[in-house]
Design an enzyme around this catalytic site. Structure first.
Site, PDB file in Angstrom:
ATOM      1  N   ASP A  96       0.827  -1.202   0.000  1.00  0.00           N
ATOM      2  CA  ASP A  96       0.000   0.000   0.000  1.00  0.00           C
ATOM      3  C   ASP A  96       0.868   1.261   0.000  1.00  0.00           C
ATOM      4  OD1 ASP A  96      -2.347   1.408   0.011  1.00  0.00           O
ATOM      5  OD2 ASP A  96      -2.718   1.185   2.156  1.00  0.00           O
ATOM      6  N   ARG A 153       0.371   5.559  -4.478  1.00  0.00           N
ATOM      7  CA  ARG A 153      -0.147   6.866  -4.896  1.00  0.00           C
ATOM      8  C   ARG A 153       0.291   7.968  -3.934  1.00  0.00           C
ATOM      9  NH1 ARG A 153      -6.432   5.858  -6.248  1.00  0.00           N
ATOM     10  NH2 ARG A 153      -6.355   4.871  -4.190  1.00  0.00           N
ATOM     11  N   SER A 172      -6.889  -5.428  -6.237  1.00  0.00           N
ATOM     12  CA  SER A 172      -8.091  -5.954  -5.594  1.00  0.00           C
ATOM     13  C   SER A 172      -9.282  -5.852  -6.546  1.00  0.00           C
ATOM     14  CB  SER A 172      -8.388  -5.180  -4.308  1.00  0.00           C
ATOM     15  OG  SER A 172      -8.909  -3.899  -4.611  1.00  0.00           O
ATOM     16  N   ASP A 174     -11.917  -4.330  -5.780  1.00  0.00           N
ATOM     17  CA  ASP A 174     -12.372  -2.953  -5.619  1.00  0.00           C
ATOM     18  C   ASP A 174     -11.605  -1.977  -6.504  1.00  0.00           C
ATOM     19  OD1 ASP A 174     -14.202  -3.752  -3.694  1.00  0.00           O
ATOM     20  OD2 ASP A 174     -12.833  -3.360  -2.025  1.00  0.00           O
ATOM     21  N   ASN A 175     -10.361  -2.326  -6.855  1.00  0.00           N
ATOM     22  CA  ASN A 175      -9.535  -1.426  -7.662  1.00  0.00           C
ATOM     23  C   ASN A 175     -10.094  -1.201  -9.063  1.00  0.00           C
ATOM     24  OD1 ASN A 175      -6.383  -2.638  -6.277  1.00  0.00           O
ATOM     25  ND2 ASN A 175      -7.724  -0.983  -5.580  1.00  0.00           N
ATOM     26  N   ARG A 225      -5.620  -2.087   8.626  1.00  0.00           N
ATOM     27  CA  ARG A 225      -6.832  -2.854   8.339  1.00  0.00           C
ATOM     28  C   ARG A 225      -6.496  -3.910   7.297  1.00  0.00           C
ATOM     29  NH1 ARG A 225      -7.582   2.218   5.881  1.00  0.00           N
ATOM     30  NH2 ARG A 225      -7.757   2.132   3.623  1.00  0.00           N
ATOM     31  N   SER A 249      -8.645  -4.916   4.702  1.00  0.00           N
ATOM     32  CA  SER A 249      -9.231  -4.584   3.391  1.00  0.00           C
ATOM     33  C   SER A 249      -9.636  -5.820   2.608  1.00  0.00           C
ATOM     34  CB  SER A 249      -8.248  -3.737   2.572  1.00  0.00           C
ATOM     35  OG  SER A 249      -7.966  -2.514   3.235  1.00  0.00           O
ATOM     36  N   GLU A 303      -0.043 -13.516  12.014  1.00  0.00           N
ATOM     37  CA  GLU A 303       0.448 -12.344  12.721  1.00  0.00           C
ATOM     38  C   GLU A 303       0.491 -11.182  11.725  1.00  0.00           C
ATOM     39  OE1 GLU A 303       1.116 -12.245  15.953  1.00  0.00           O
ATOM     40  OE2 GLU A 303       0.688 -14.385  16.205  1.00  0.00           O
TER      41      GLU A 303
END
Length: 257
Positions: free
Chosen positions: A37, A40, A82, A84-85, A212, A214, A225
């Site tokens: 992540d 951008r 993903s 969602d992307n 998170r 996601s 972990e």
């Protein structure tokens, strides 16, 4: 590069060697999942374009896998795209798909890794589907790290696909719905996941400071972990990786017990 930057770089390298020297390879995770992540935001902070940020993130992958190979990691799952992307603007999504396809080709050409796609094929362009199939077939005999490329991946979608696959298999065998209902268990669903024959991730690393999941490997990470790192993915360094391994080795995994 000025003198201050050179000194900072030297100190970081010395610190990384110290951390690596104290690393117990017996405590290294065998399967690492990575939520890469911050491409951008890294680009924005450096005054560059989003596409440049994605390219910089792609360039980091080979370096990261090299670190994993040095520390006896056996499986790496890279979340590249993903489900969602696909809602992103076309002027960002189209170049991103091209960059990801280049990543797959590069991994296959490297000669060290075994490439395996995890995700739905239906959302992917036909050209990328061919690239993934060719990469998987070309690297199946390689002896290095198994690299799962999570493209068009969503955790809920994976579970839905697993259940669908399980029901299709049962139908092909002539089983009734009642027989399937009586037989279904955790192991049966697990066998139909994208990673059905693989060990679950021991450690999941997420960069950029977000804390998170996601939707990343919702089923497989029940006992994983997590290590959350503030660094954006393109700026992720070996010392950051080693810190994650050190943190993992210091934890006592209970697996719910």
């Amino acid at each position: 590069m000025n003198l201050r930057d050179k000194l900072r770089g030297l100190l970081v390298r010395l610190y990384a060697r110290r951390v690596e020297g104290h690393l117990d390879h017996a405590q290294v995770p065998k399967h690492i999942g990575v939520i890469m992540d911050g491409n951008r935001r890294w680009a924005k902070a450096s005054g560059s374009t989003t596409v440049h940020g994605h390219r910089a993130g792609a360039d980091k992958i080979g370096e990261f896998l090299g670190w994993c190979a040095e520390t006896d990691v056996e499986v790496v799952t890279l979340w590249l795209l993903s489900t969602d992307n696909f809602d992103r603007p076309k002027d960002e999504l189209v170049p991103l798909l091209g960059i990801i396809e280049d990543v797959v080709r590069t991994l296959a050409a490297d000669g060290r890794w075994r490439v395996h796609h995890v995700g739905t094929h239906d959302l992917l362009p036909s050209g990328m589907q061919r690239t993934l199939k060719e990469a998987q077939e070309a690297t199946t005999a390689n002896g290095g790290i198994l690299v799962n490329v999570a493209i068009g991946y969503g955790g809920r979608q994976e579970i839905a696909d697993a259940v669908r696959s399980m029901l299709h298999d049962a139908a092909d065998k002539g089983s009734s719905l009642e027989e399937v209902a009586d037989a279904v268990d955790i192991e049966m669903i697990g066998r139909h996941l994208y990673t059905g024959d693989q060990p679950d991730p021991d450690l999941v690393i997420r960069t950029s400071g977000e804390q998170r999941l996601s939707g990343f490997m919702l089923w497989q990470t029940a006992h994983s972990e997590y290590y959350f790192c503030d660094v954006f993915w393109p700026a992720f360094r070996k010392v950051d990786f080693l810190r994650a391994l050190r943190d993992y080795a210091a934890r006592h995994r209970r697996f719910g017990g």
